[in-house]
Design a protein around this motif. Structure first.
Motif, mmCIF file in Angstrom:
data_model
loop_
_atom_site.group_PDB
_atom_site.id
_atom_site.type_symbol
_atom_site.label_atom_id
_atom_site.label_comp_id
_atom_site.label_asym_id
_atom_site.label_seq_id
_atom_site.Cartn_x
_atom_site.Cartn_y
_atom_site.Cartn_z
ATOM 1 N N GLY A 173 -26.183 -5.290 -38.140
ATOM 2 C CA GLY A 173 -25.633 -4.148 -38.865
ATOM 3 C C GLY A 173 -24.392 -3.647 -38.153
ATOM 4 N N CYS A 174 -24.598 -2.669 -37.292
ATOM 5 C CA CYS A 174 -23.472 -2.042 -36.597
ATOM 6 C C CYS A 174 -22.937 -2.874 -35.433
ATOM 7 N N ASN A 175 -23.791 -3.711 -34.851
ATOM 8 C CA ASN A 175 -23.449 -4.519 -33.665
ATOM 9 C C ASN A 175 -23.042 -3.648 -32.480
ATOM 10 N N GLU A 176 -23.554 -2.426 -32.446
ATOM 11 C CA GLU A 176 -23.238 -1.496 -31.349
ATOM 12 C C GLU A 176 -24.472 -0.814 -30.798
ATOM 13 N N GLY A 177 -25.665 -1.206 -31.270
ATOM 14 C CA GLY A 177 -26.878 -0.589 -30.755
ATOM 15 C C GLY A 177 -27.263 0.716 -31.417
ATOM 16 N N ASP A 178 -26.698 1.002 -32.584
ATOM 17 C CA ASP A 178 -26.974 2.291 -33.229
ATOM 18 C C ASP A 178 -27.913 2.231 -34.432
ATOM 19 N N CYS A 179 -27.915 1.150 -35.194
ATOM 20 C CA CYS A 179 -28.604 1.168 -36.488
ATOM 21 C C CYS A 179 -30.041 0.623 -36.445
ATOM 22 N N GLY A 180 -30.348 -0.285 -35.551
ATOM 23 C CA GLY A 180 -31.688 -0.844 -35.442
ATOM 24 C C GLY A 180 -31.962 -2.029 -36.351
ATOM 25 N N ALA A 181 -30.976 -2.494 -37.091
ATOM 26 C CA ALA A 181 -31.181 -3.645 -37.979
ATOM 27 C C ALA A 181 -31.551 -4.907 -37.209
ATOM 28 N N CYS A 182 -31.225 -4.940 -35.943
ATOM 29 C CA CYS A 182 -31.430 -6.138 -35.123
ATOM 30 C C CYS A 182 -32.640 -6.023 -34.194
ATOM 31 N N THR A 183 -33.538 -5.109 -34.483
ATOM 32 C CA THR A 183 -34.655 -4.845 -33.569
ATOM 33 C C THR A 183 -35.546 -6.068 -33.384
ATOM 34 N N VAL A 184 -35.835 -6.379 -32.133
ATOM 35 C CA VAL A 184 -36.784 -7.434 -31.756
ATOM 36 C C VAL A 184 -37.738 -6.840 -30.728
ATOM 37 N N VAL A 185 -38.769 -7.604 -30.408
ATOM 38 C CA VAL A 185 -39.743 -7.166 -29.403
ATOM 39 C C VAL A 185 -39.664 -8.111 -28.213
ATOM 40 N N PHE A 190 -28.419 -8.841 -23.656
ATOM 41 C CA PHE A 190 -27.825 -10.116 -23.272
ATOM 42 C C PHE A 190 -28.903 -11.185 -23.114
ATOM 43 N N LEU A 191 -28.618 -12.363 -23.588
ATOM 44 C CA LEU A 191 -29.576 -13.468 -23.579
ATOM 45 C C LEU A 191 -30.164 -13.750 -22.193
ATOM 46 N N PRO A 192 -29.357 -13.758 -21.125
ATOM 47 C CA PRO A 192 -29.950 -14.065 -19.812
ATOM 48 C C PRO A 192 -31.050 -13.090 -19.380
ATOM 49 N N THR A 193 -31.104 -11.908 -19.973
ATOM 50 C CA THR A 193 -32.151 -10.944 -19.598
ATOM 51 C C THR A 193 -33.521 -11.378 -20.103
ATOM 52 N N LEU A 194 -33.577 -12.403 -20.960
ATOM 53 C CA LEU A 194 -34.867 -12.879 -21.478
ATOM 54 C C LEU A 194 -35.589 -13.801 -20.505
ATOM 55 N N ASP A 195 -34.940 -14.191 -19.436
ATOM 56 C CA ASP A 195 -35.548 -15.159 -18.518
ATOM 57 C C ASP A 195 -36.916 -14.668 -18.047
ATOM 58 N N GLY A 196 -37.918 -15.502 -18.285
ATOM 59 C CA GLY A 196 -39.277 -15.175 -17.860
ATOM 60 C C GLY A 196 -40.034 -14.254 -18.791
ATOM 61 N N PRO A 230 -22.991 -15.163 -19.873
ATOM 62 C CA PRO A 230 -23.713 -13.963 -19.448
ATOM 63 C C PRO A 230 -23.679 -12.832 -20.471
ATOM 64 N N THR A 231 -22.684 -12.845 -21.347
ATOM 65 C CA THR A 231 -22.574 -11.772 -22.330
ATOM 66 C C THR A 231 -23.016 -12.212 -23.728
ATOM 67 N N ARG A 232 -23.629 -13.377 -23.828
ATOM 68 C CA ARG A 232 -24.134 -13.814 -25.146
ATOM 69 C C ARG A 232 -25.290 -12.907 -25.546
ATOM 70 N N SER A 233 -25.280 -12.423 -26.769
ATOM 71 C CA SER A 233 -26.346 -11.503 -27.182
ATOM 72 C C SER A 233 -27.564 -12.271 -27.692
ATOM 73 N N VAL A 234 -28.701 -11.636 -27.574
ATOM 74 C CA VAL A 234 -29.931 -12.202 -28.129
ATOM 75 C C VAL A 234 -29.770 -12.379 -29.635
ATOM 76 N N LEU A 235 -29.105 -11.444 -30.281
ATOM 77 C CA LEU A 235 -28.904 -11.545 -31.736
ATOM 78 C C LEU A 235 -28.114 -12.800 -32.096
ATOM 79 N N ASP A 236 -27.035 -13.060 -31.392
ATOM 80 C CA ASP A 236 -26.237 -14.251 -31.686
ATOM 81 C C ASP A 236 -27.054 -15.520 -31.451
#
Ligand code: FES
Length: 99
Positions: free
Chosen positions: A42-54, A81-87, A22-28
């Motif tokens: 980048g920061c892995n804390e939601g601050d830098c935006g290096a991991c931005t997806v749509v 979190f990966l499970p939030t991508l469902d659907g 449940p806590t697996r990130s979309v980035l991972d």
């Protein structure tokens, strides 16, 4: 108790992920499983935006900002979190290639 797999659209197909933590990130998931390494950590804390997806999800009828029926929004994949991508649909920098 068994749970059903998470299903989402990615790179032209429906992806199923079974037994995702449940806590697996979309980035991972993108970098380790899908091997889409264009999305950076980048920061892995939601601050830098290096991991931005749509993320795309069905738009409300008449939504003037909808693209092909999808409401699109950017998120930081490191804190999504990966499970939030469902659907939903996931678009990363690799999807921009060839546009
Ligand atoms: Fe910095 Fe995600 S790695 S916002």
């Amino acid at each position: 108790m068994p749970t059903r797999p998470i299903r989402f659209f990615h790179r032209g197909q429906i992806v199923e992920v079974a037994d995702a933590a449940p806590t697996r990130s979309v980035l991972d998931w993108l970098r380790e499983d899908a091997r889409c390494t264009g999305t950076k950590e980048g920061c892995n804390e939601g601050d830098c935006g290096a991991c931005t997806v749509v993320i795309g999800e069905p738009a409300a009828p008449g939504d003037p900002s909808a693209v092909r029926g999808l409401a699109l929004r950017t998120v930081n994949a490191c804190i999504q979190f990966l499970p939030t991508l469902d659907g939903k649909a996931l678009f990363s920098v690799e999807d921009l290639k060839g546009m």
